[in-house]
Design a protein around this motif. Structure first.
Motif, PDB file in Angstrom:
ATOM      1  N   LEU A 369       0.811  -1.218   0.000  1.00  0.00           N
ATOM      2  CA  LEU A 369       0.000   0.000   0.000  1.00  0.00           C
ATOM      3  C   LEU A 369       0.841   1.263   0.000  1.00  0.00           C
ATOM      4  N   GLY A 370       2.155   1.096   0.104  1.00  0.00           N
ATOM      5  CA  GLY A 370       3.038   2.240  -0.063  1.00  0.00           C
ATOM      6  C   GLY A 370       3.253   2.616  -1.506  1.00  0.00           C
ATOM      7  N   LEU A 371       2.766   1.775  -2.427  1.00  0.00           N
ATOM      8  CA  LEU A 371       2.920   2.026  -3.860  1.00  0.00           C
ATOM      9  C   LEU A 371       1.726   2.826  -4.385  1.00  0.00           C
ATOM     10  N   GLY A 372       1.994   3.958  -5.003  1.00  0.00           N
ATOM     11  CA  GLY A 372       0.924   4.814  -5.514  1.00  0.00           C
ATOM     12  C   GLY A 372      -0.024   4.114  -6.462  1.00  0.00           C
ATOM     13  N   PRO A 373       0.465   3.351  -7.460  1.00  0.00           N
ATOM     14  CA  PRO A 373      -0.452   2.667  -8.380  1.00  0.00           C
ATOM     15  C   PRO A 373      -1.384   1.681  -7.676  1.00  0.00           C
ATOM     16  N   VAL A 374      -0.895   1.031  -6.613  1.00  0.00           N
ATOM     17  CA  VAL A 374      -1.744   0.093  -5.874  1.00  0.00           C
ATOM     18  C   VAL A 374      -2.856   0.850  -5.162  1.00  0.00           C
ATOM     19  N   ARG A 375      -2.504   1.949  -4.513  1.00  0.00           N
ATOM     20  CA  ARG A 375      -3.531   2.746  -3.827  1.00  0.00           C
ATOM     21  C   ARG A 375      -4.549   3.279  -4.823  1.00  0.00           C
ATOM     22  N   HIS A 376      -4.071   3.737  -5.987  1.00  0.00           N
ATOM     23  CA  HIS A 376      -4.995   4.251  -7.009  1.00  0.00           C
ATOM     24  C   HIS A 376      -5.917   3.140  -7.502  1.00  0.00           C
ATOM     25  N   GLY A 377      -5.359   1.939  -7.699  1.00  0.00           N
ATOM     26  CA  GLY A 377      -6.179   0.812  -8.139  1.00  0.00           C
ATOM     27  C   GLY A 377      -7.237   0.454  -7.115  1.00  0.00           C
ATOM     28  N   MET A 378      -6.880   0.513  -5.830  1.00  0.00           N
ATOM     29  CA  MET A 378      -7.866   0.240  -4.786  1.00  0.00           C
ATOM     30  C   MET A 378      -8.962   1.292  -4.775  1.00  0.00           C
ATOM     31  N   ALA A 379      -8.582   2.556  -4.981  1.00  0.00           N
ATOM     32  CA  ALA A 379      -9.584   3.626  -5.026  1.00  0.00           C
ATOM     33  C   ALA A 379     -10.537   3.421  -6.198  1.00  0.00           C
ATOM     34  N   GLU A 380     -10.003   3.029  -7.349  1.00  0.00           N
ATOM     35  CA  GLU A 380     -10.844   2.772  -8.527  1.00  0.00           C
ATOM     36  C   GLU A 380     -11.793   1.604  -8.265  1.00  0.00           C
ATOM     37  N   ALA A 381     -11.293   0.550  -7.587  1.00  0.00           N
ATOM     38  CA  ALA A 381     -12.123  -0.612  -7.306  1.00  0.00           C
ATOM     39  C   ALA A 381     -13.223  -0.280  -6.305  1.00  0.00           C
TER      40      ALA A 381
END
Length: 492
Positions: A369-381
């Motif tokens: 969750l320190g990775l920006g793309p992962v956090r963005h993907g979670m927000a999109e989901a």
């Protein structure tokens, strides 16, 4: 003559009836209860649902009645682990909306009344018979009076204990998780979390989640351990809620003025097929799952948005291809499977009891969750903007050159442009450069299916045919209007 009968007037049934009425379908909606719910129940409306409500013409009323949710924080072992923000999601509504279900139902019922349809309360669907020609339903009122009603279609939006599903004999396959949970709708003092964010605490003894509802008012959810026997757990006392907050929360928080105290167990169940001939299921009648992610009501409302435009085209005789109505179950059942799977995984991760597994979870989450793309993907989901229909039987040609969005993918609404499907008829929209007028000619030839004007092309160029619910139906290279014409001919 009534064309469609909707059983159940919760958020899903109200959305279904309103969309059908907006599209000129003669609809009746009934509910056995005397009044709307007065409980907060489902709390969050996600960006994709707000986009669809905007298309229906009532998003503004929701925004004026709810509180924006801008992010979610995860805390583990008393230390901040991650923050997932919604501000950068690609939507006109880059936030969740916290709003009690009681208010959601009021807004939807007012919207429906504005379309000339009122909920028939204290009226139950006593029985029905369906065949290839239609449905004969028996309606019963509190005094015992019965009415026989003939309709073309019946939609069961009548909840997890659906009368319609039981009458169809459909298997509601799945399990009940053997964990007790407590729920408290209360007021909190001394909470240091920003009021526009939900807070998730992973604690050694279990999870605690705090959902903001309004100023000072929160939903508290916590697991209460493995079920001991089959007896239902008593509803929690306020002192128990305080004790859980003291042990698992940030400290210094005082709970007061309870609005609703309850206990529950999580069911994960789903029917295989959302359609049985002239009868459909939507919402909790078709799928129930963990509240993790707050996807339940939104998924059900999106069931309604998906089916309503297709059924309207069928009722008006505009589109007769069997694949149109068959696509409802194919599309939404796949989404239901995904939501069930993801919510189940989030729940399993949150209620880990083994200290070693908890430590591994926390360490892994801190890195990932320190990775920006992962956090963005979670927000999109979470926002449900990533919901799509890649395997839909309605997907048409997919030219490679124009690039995304591809058939089955959501097309992001464009600023200053009316949402597709926002009018009084369920119309597809064409996007592309129409230098030689072939697009305009196609619009004229299929006036019952297409908006009258071709909209400007997307940055990638090419031609896109977009469904009334805002998902791409077909993609063609620039100038390849015959490919789109062939797709439309297949719907007629």
């Amino acid at each position: 003559m009534t064309q469609v009968l909707v059983a159940g007037a919760g958020p899903v049934g109200l959305t279904m009836a309103a969309e059908l009425a907006r599209y000129g379908v003669a609809v009746r909606i009934l509910d056995r209860n005397a009044a709307r719910t007065d409980k907060s129940k489902a709390l969050v409306v996600w960006p994709r649902t707000l986009e669809l409500l905007d298309r229906a013409g009532c998003a503004g009323n929701f925004l004026g009645s709810g509180m924006r949710l801008n992010g979610a924080r995860i805390v583990a072992g008393g230390r901040p682990l991650a923050r997932i923000g919604f501000g950068e999601v690609a939507s006109p509504f880059p936030h969740g909306l916290m709003i009690p279900q009681s208010e959601t139902e009021r807004l939807l019922e007012d919207h429906l009344a504005g379309l000339g349809v009122r909920v028939e309360r204290e009226t139950e669907l006593a029985a029905f018979d369906a065949d290839a020609k239609g449905v004969v339903a028996t309606l019963r009122r509190p005094n015992g009076d019965e009415e026989t009603l003939e309709v073309d279609w019946l939609i069961g939006c009548d909840g997890a204990h659906s009368t319609v599903r039981h009458a169809l004999g459909l298997d509601f396959g799945g399990d009940t998780l053997m964990t007790d949970w407590i729920l408290a709708d209360v007021h909190l003092d001394g909470l240091g979390v920003p009021p526009d964010e939900l807070a998730i605490y992973w604690h050694a003894e279990g999870i605690l989640v705090l959902f903001p509802i309004s100023s000072g008012r929160y939903r508290v959810i916590a697991d209460a351990g493995v079920v001991q026997g089959d007896a239902r757990r008593p509803d929690p006392a306020l002192a128990e809620v305080q004790a859980v907050l003291d042990r698992r929360g940030p400290g210094g928080v005082a709970v007061r003025d309870p609005v609703w105290l309850s206990s529950f167990r999580i069911n994960e169940r789903k029917v295989k097929d959302y359609r049985a001939g002239r009868v459909f299921l939507a919402g909790d009648a078709a799928h129930v799952h963990s509240p993790a992610g707050g996807q339940g009501m939104n998924t059900g409302m999106q069931d309604a948005f998906n089916l309503a435009w297709k059924l309207a085209l069928a009722c008006h005789g505009t589109a007769r291809a069997p694949v149109l109505l068959d696509s409802y179950s194919a599309e939404r059942s796949a989404v239901g499977d995904e939501v069930l799977r993801d919510a189940g995984r989030m729940t399993e991760i949150a209620i880990l009891r083994n200290p070693v597994l908890q430590a591994l979870r926390n360490a892994a989450a801190r890195v990932v969750l320190g990775l920006g793309p992962v956090r963005h993907g979670m927000a999109e989901a979470l926002s449900e903007l990533s919901v799509g229909y890649p395997q839909s039987p309605l997907n048409g040609p997919a030219a490679r050159h124009p690039g995304p969005p591809a058939p089955g993918e959501r097309m992001q609404p464009r600023a200053g442009e009316a949402p597709v499907g926002a009018g009084p008829r369920p119309l597809f929209a064409l996007f592309g450069e129409d230098a030689d007028g072939q697009g305009a000619a196609l619009c004229a030839r299929h006036a019952a299916l297409l908006e009258p004007l071709v909209r400007p092309a997307l940055p990638g160029g090419g031609i896109r045919l977009v469904r009334p619910d805002g998902y791409v139906a077909a993609v063609a290279d620039a100038g390849d209007w015959p490919a789109v014409a062939g797709y439309l001919a297949g719907l007629a």
